[in-house]
Design a protein around this motif. Structure first.
Motif: not given
Length: 388
Positions: A12-22, A339-347
């Motif tokens: 899976t790629p190197h990026l992810c998003l935290d579900m609580a932030e979403l 993995r690098k965790q993105l902000s919602v805006a970055e995602y």
């Protein structure tokens, strides 16, 4: 002859998003995502990765020169296809350096087809015992920003090498299956995002499980106590848990506790990645193998495969002697943690930057993607892949 999964890997790629932030960005109680659907993080697929590049990255981890010489079939399961004519499998033939004497096919029936591919591979090897088959389950689950389906997005690729005398799991000839034409999930031609009736789809998933598991028990005489772990297609991890509760409803408390404990190992990686469509069930297998400390050779695993539209299947596999020598405990967890965790805006920016069907020529910046195989863009509608 024992035939089954000899090797397995995942990318899976190197990026992810935290579900609580979403959840907070969508004005939703975070527990709706964290507990209600059972997801903590979601894989984010950059424009420089598609099903072909992800599949190549997954398969490259496990294939030796000897494997490549013996592979004479590549079965590519996906519902995120990149071409209505050319299969993802034929791109892999070149990218992985496979020989030209190989059959290359892409398969489609929603999330089910990696299971179909395993059975097709089983039959091929039964007739050609010296052959090996590369099976891929690769997808990018997209439902759209701020939609009901958004928290069940994800993506990645599972690669499995199917052979005789497998090192990991011997597939048993005991499958039961059930099909019906229903509209619980679909993606019309030209649509980049899936359409889904979420509550209906969950109900169909569970009803199909009841059908195939009852028929399996009737055919084999096995009850739930015969299984040492139960694996499920996991569009989100809570859905698999609902099916498990059906399976253990009348089980001995000790059996129910054991299977519930192992299910936590099954869903650990999916909890941090999200929906994989065709690869979901087999990411659960990898997660179980890498995170359980109680598995032993000869144990029976139950596998429930489901693809919307709809097809369900239940079958079993037996862990092979020495399977644990080919598994590194918690190996993929280290990848997920890095993995690098993105902000919602970055995602959202990444989500909207994907190449569109209408893009005739467009070059992508591949410099920030650390993967070995990347999708570099299109030239005159022809997809360009780079091996770093």
């Amino acid at each position: 002859m024992n035939i089954g999964i000899d090797k397995i890997s995942f990318f899976t790629p190197h990026l992810c998003l935290d579900m609580a932030e979403l959840a907070e960005a969508r004005n939703v109680d975070p527990n709706k995502y964290l507990i209600g659907i059972g997801q903590s993080k979601m894989a984010v697929i950059p424009p420089t990765q598609d099903v072909v590049s992800m599949a190549a990255n997954a398969a490259d981890k496990i294939l030796t020169p000897e494997d490549k010489e013996q592979i004479d079939m590549v079965l590519f399961a996906t519902e995120s296809g990149i071409d209505n004519s050319k299969s993802g499998a034929v791109y892999l033939q070149r990218l992985l350096g496979l020989k030209h004497q190989v059959r290359v096919v892409e398969l489609k029936q929603a999330c089910y087809t990696a299971t179909a591919a395993i059975h097709f591979a089983h039959g091929h090897i039964a007739m050609n015992p010296d052959s090996k088959v590369l099976v891929i389950g690769a997808d990018n689950a997209r439902y759209g920003l701020a939609t009901k389906g958004e928290p069940t997005q994800g993506g990645g690729a599972v690669a499995m090498l199917i052979s005789r005398d497998p090192q990991i799991l011997a597939i048993q000839d005991d499958a039961t299956y059930w099909a019906d034409d229903v509209m619980d999930f679909w993606r019309p031609l030209g649509f980049d995002e899936a359409l889904v009736d979420g509550k209906y789809s969950t109900n169909v998933y569970l009803e199909f499980f009841k059908h195939v598991f009852k028929e399996y028990q009737d055919n084999t005489g096995f009850d739930i106590s015969k299984f040492d772990a139960m694996l499920f297609h996991l569009p989100y991890t809570k859905e698999g848990f609902k099916a498990l509760k059906i399976a253990i409803e009348d089980a001995d408390p000790t059996v129910a506790a054991r299977l519930t404990h192992e299910f936590e190992n099954v869903r650990r990686y999916s909890n941090q990645i999200g929906n994989l469509y065709t690869g979901s069930l087999y990411l659960g297998l990898l997660s179980l193998l890498e995170n359980s400390t109680d598995l032993k050779a000869g144990m029976r695993l139950g596998l429930y495969s489901y693809g919307s539209g709809a097809q369900g299947e239940f079958y079993s596999g037996l862990l092979r002697p020495g399977f644990d020598q080919n598994i590194e405990h918690e190996a993929f967890q280290k990848v997920l943690d890095a993995r690098k965790q993105l902000s919602v805006a970055e995602y959202e920016d990444v989500y909207n930057s994907r190449i569109k069907i209408s893009d005739k020529t467009r070059k992508l910046d591949i410099s920030t993607d650390p993967a070995k195989f990347v999708f570099a863009g299109v030239e005159d509608y022809q997809r360009q892949y780079v091996v770093k």
